[in-house]
Scaffold this motif. Structure first.
Motif, PDB file in Angstrom:
ATOM      1  N   ASN A  23     -23.330 -38.547 -47.607  1.00 16.73           N
ATOM      2  CA  ASN A  23     -22.565 -39.153 -48.682  1.00 16.73           C
ATOM      3  C   ASN A  23     -21.877 -40.424 -48.179  1.00 16.73           C
ATOM      4  OD1 ASN A  23     -20.034 -39.612 -50.291  1.00 16.73           O
ATOM      5  ND2 ASN A  23     -20.910 -37.912 -51.465  1.00 16.73           N
ATOM      6  N   ASN A  24     -21.882 -41.465 -49.012  1.00 17.13           N
ATOM      7  CA  ASN A  24     -21.296 -42.744 -48.612  1.00 17.13           C
ATOM      8  C   ASN A  24     -19.830 -42.632 -48.199  1.00 17.13           C
ATOM      9  OD1 ASN A  24     -23.763 -43.852 -49.208  1.00 17.13           O
ATOM     10  ND2 ASN A  24     -23.091 -44.940 -51.027  1.00 17.13           N
ATOM     11  N   VAL A  25     -19.070 -41.789 -48.863  1.00 21.22           N
ATOM     12  CA  VAL A  25     -17.659 -41.637 -48.534  1.00 21.22           C
ATOM     13  C   VAL A  25     -17.485 -41.034 -47.135  1.00 21.22           C
ATOM     14  CG1 VAL A  25     -15.509 -40.484 -49.228  1.00 21.22           C
ATOM     15  CG2 VAL A  25     -17.016 -41.468 -50.957  1.00 21.22           C
ATOM     16  N   VAL A  26     -18.425 -40.223 -46.710  1.00 17.00           N
ATOM     17  CA  VAL A  26     -18.359 -39.609 -45.393  1.00 17.00           C
ATOM     18  C   VAL A  26     -18.430 -40.675 -44.297  1.00 17.00           C
ATOM     19  CG1 VAL A  26     -19.555 -38.049 -43.789  1.00 17.00           C
ATOM     20  CG2 VAL A  26     -19.251 -37.394 -46.192  1.00 17.00           C
ATOM     21  N   TYR A  27     -19.237 -41.702 -44.500  1.00 16.17           N
ATOM     22  CA  TYR A  27     -19.312 -42.772 -43.504  1.00 16.17           C
ATOM     23  C   TYR A  27     -17.949 -43.422 -43.303  1.00 16.17           C
ATOM     24  CZ  TYR A  27     -24.422 -42.530 -43.817  1.00 16.17           C
ATOM     25  OH  TYR A  27     -25.733 -42.119 -43.790  1.00 16.17           O
ATOM     26  N   TRP A  53      -0.622 -47.761 -37.799  1.00 17.01           N
ATOM     27  CA  TRP A  53      -1.539 -48.699 -38.437  1.00 17.01           C
ATOM     28  C   TRP A  53      -1.815 -48.237 -39.860  1.00 17.01           C
ATOM     29  CZ3 TRP A  53      -2.984 -53.108 -36.101  1.00 17.01           C
ATOM     30  CH2 TRP A  53      -2.894 -53.185 -34.714  1.00 17.01           C
ATOM     31  N   VAL A  54      -1.914 -49.200 -40.773  1.00 13.76           N
ATOM     32  CA  VAL A  54      -2.351 -48.902 -42.138  1.00 13.76           C
ATOM     33  C   VAL A  54      -3.539 -49.802 -42.466  1.00 13.76           C
ATOM     34  CG1 VAL A  54      -0.134 -48.055 -42.985  1.00 13.76           C
ATOM     35  CG2 VAL A  54      -0.671 -50.485 -43.172  1.00 13.76           C
ATOM     36  N   ALA A  55      -4.482 -49.252 -43.202  1.00 15.32           N
ATOM     37  CA  ALA A  55      -5.673 -50.015 -43.588  1.00 15.32           C
ATOM     38  C   ALA A  55      -5.339 -50.934 -44.751  1.00 15.32           C
ATOM     39  CB  ALA A  55      -6.803 -49.065 -43.969  1.00 15.32           C
ATOM     40  N   LEU A  56      -5.785 -52.175 -44.648  1.00 19.77           N
ATOM     41  CA  LEU A  56      -5.615 -53.143 -45.735  1.00 19.77           C
ATOM     42  C   LEU A  56      -6.872 -53.239 -46.583  1.00 19.77           C
ATOM     43  CD1 LEU A  56      -3.789 -56.005 -43.801  1.00 19.77           C
ATOM     44  CD2 LEU A  56      -2.783 -54.233 -45.261  1.00 19.77           C
ATOM     45  N   ASN A  57      -8.035 -53.151 -45.950  1.00 17.91           N
ATOM     46  CA  ASN A  57      -9.300 -53.170 -46.686  1.00 17.91           C
ATOM     47  C   ASN A  57     -10.424 -52.672 -45.797  1.00 17.91           C
ATOM     48  OD1 ASN A  57     -10.581 -55.513 -45.283  1.00 17.91           O
ATOM     49  ND2 ASN A  57      -8.879 -56.631 -46.197  1.00 17.91           N
ATOM     50  N   HIS A  58     -11.502 -52.273 -46.448  1.00 14.71           N
ATOM     51  CA  HIS A  58     -12.708 -51.799 -45.762  1.00 14.71           C
ATOM     52  C   HIS A  58     -13.908 -52.536 -46.348  1.00 14.71           C
ATOM     53  CE1 HIS A  58     -10.477 -48.296 -44.301  1.00 14.71           C
ATOM     54  NE2 HIS A  58     -10.125 -48.044 -45.544  1.00 14.71           N
ATOM     55  N   TYR A  59     -14.862 -52.810 -45.498  1.00 12.60           N
ATOM     56  CA  TYR A  59     -16.143 -53.348 -45.948  1.00 12.60           C
ATOM     57  C   TYR A  59     -17.225 -52.525 -45.260  1.00 12.60           C
ATOM     58  CZ  TYR A  59     -20.235 -56.198 -46.546  1.00 12.60           C
ATOM     59  OH  TYR A  59     -21.497 -56.609 -46.863  1.00 12.60           O
ATOM     60  N   ILE A  60     -18.159 -51.986 -46.048  1.00  9.13           N
ATOM     61  CA  ILE A  60     -19.236 -51.165 -45.491  1.00  9.13           C
ATOM     62  C   ILE A  60     -20.572 -51.668 -46.008  1.00  9.13           C
ATOM     63  CG2 ILE A  60     -20.232 -48.850 -45.326  1.00  9.13           C
ATOM     64  CD1 ILE A  60     -17.480 -47.690 -45.704  1.00  9.13           C
ATOM     65  N   SER A  61     -21.505 -51.810 -45.094  1.00 10.78           N
ATOM     66  CA  SER A  61     -22.870 -52.180 -45.453  1.00 10.78           C
ATOM     67  C   SER A  61     -23.781 -51.021 -45.057  1.00 10.78           C
ATOM     68  CB  SER A  61     -23.267 -53.459 -44.710  1.00 10.78           C
ATOM     69  OG  SER A  61     -24.579 -53.823 -45.038  1.00 10.78           O
ATOM     70  N   ARG A  88     -11.220 -54.482 -37.036  1.00  9.25           N
ATOM     71  CA  ARG A  88     -11.998 -53.511 -36.260  1.00  9.25           C
ATOM     72  C   ARG A  88     -13.373 -53.404 -36.901  1.00  9.25           C
ATOM     73  NH1 ARG A  88     -11.258 -48.981 -33.039  1.00  9.25           N
ATOM     74  NH2 ARG A  88      -8.994 -49.210 -32.960  1.00  9.25           N
ATOM     75  N   LYS A  89     -14.409 -53.390 -36.063  1.00  9.11           N
ATOM     76  CA  LYS A  89     -15.774 -53.210 -36.562  1.00  9.11           C
ATOM     77  C   LYS A  89     -16.307 -51.858 -36.119  1.00  9.11           C
ATOM     78  CE  LYS A  89     -17.144 -57.899 -37.354  1.00  9.11           C
ATOM     79  NZ  LYS A  89     -18.224 -58.870 -37.253  1.00  9.11           N
ATOM     80  N   TYR A  90     -17.354 -51.438 -36.846  1.00  2.80           N
ATOM     81  CA  TYR A  90     -18.002 -50.152 -36.601  1.00  2.80           C
ATOM     82  C   TYR A  90     -19.511 -50.320 -36.743  1.00  2.80           C
ATOM     83  CZ  TYR A  90     -13.386 -48.854 -38.431  1.00  2.80           C
ATOM     84  OH  TYR A  90     -12.045 -48.770 -38.684  1.00  2.80           O
ATOM     85  N   LYS A  91     -20.219 -49.514 -35.988  1.00  2.00           N
ATOM     86  CA  LYS A  91     -21.673 -49.425 -36.155  1.00  2.00           C
ATOM     87  C   LYS A  91     -22.038 -47.958 -35.991  1.00  2.00           C
ATOM     88  CE  LYS A  91     -26.107 -50.933 -34.304  1.00  2.00           C
ATOM     89  NZ  LYS A  91     -26.780 -51.743 -33.273  1.00  2.00           N
ATOM     90  N   LYS A 105     -16.387 -52.785 -41.336  1.00  2.00           N
ATOM     91  CA  LYS A 105     -15.202 -53.358 -40.712  1.00  2.00           C
ATOM     92  C   LYS A 105     -13.987 -52.990 -41.552  1.00  2.00           C
ATOM     93  CE  LYS A 105     -15.575 -57.961 -42.758  1.00  2.00           C
ATOM     94  NZ  LYS A 105     -15.684 -59.392 -42.481  1.00  2.00           N
ATOM     95  N   THR A 106     -12.853 -52.919 -40.880  1.00  7.50           N
ATOM     96  CA  THR A 106     -11.583 -52.619 -41.522  1.00  7.50           C
ATOM     97  C   THR A 106     -10.554 -53.614 -41.018  1.00  7.50           C
ATOM     98  OG1 THR A 106     -12.091 -50.253 -41.627  1.00  7.50           O
ATOM     99  CG2 THR A 106      -9.788 -50.866 -41.865  1.00  7.50           C
TER     100      THR A 106
END
Length: 129
Positions: A23-27, A53-61, A88-91, A105-106
């Motif tokens: 599920n996309n939300v799980v990522y 830390w608090v999240a300001l935004n997320h971008y997921i591809s 912060r980035k993620y892969k 990235k967040t």
């Protein structure tokens, strides 16, 4: 500023949606979890007590699907620490076929724990990452 933090894991049934893939939300949850683990591992308790830390935004591809039983690797690293913000980035990838599943990235904001007000990222935290 690219010191990666990574974790290997196997996709469980709990991550699977009605289309029989993760599920996309799980990522997003996995990204949030590894960011927290990275912070917990690197930061001294005194720093964790003083800042949050608090999240300001997320971008997921989303690049490809993953499925129950897949072994995956999630990596995260800090791209920038400027002012009160951090990027912060993620892969997430599948090592079996080296297929990238997700890139994300967040943007985070550092707050003083006591006041919940933004705080410039101190050198002590910059040096950790």
């Amino acid at each position: 500023m690219k010191r990666k933090f990574s974790k290997n894991f196997v996709v469980t049934k709990a991550a699977i949606d009605d289309l029989n893939h993760v599920n996309n939300v799980v990522y997003l949850q996995w990204c949030m979890d590894i960011a927290e683990q990275h912070w917990e591992e690197r930061a001294a308790q005194s720093v964790k007590d003083e800042y949050v830390w608090v999240a300001l935004n997320h971008y997921i591809s989303y690049k490809a699907a993953s499925f129950e039983g897949d072994e995956l690797v999630i990596e995260t690293w800090i791209v920038s620490l400027e002012g009160v913000k951090s990027e912060r980035k993620y892969k997430i990838y599948r090592p079996k076929d080296n297929k990238t599943i997700v890139e994300a990235k967040t943007e985070w904001c550092l707050l003083k724990s006591e006041t919940k007000r933004p705080s410039r990222v101190p050198k002590e935290i910059q040096d950790m990452f």
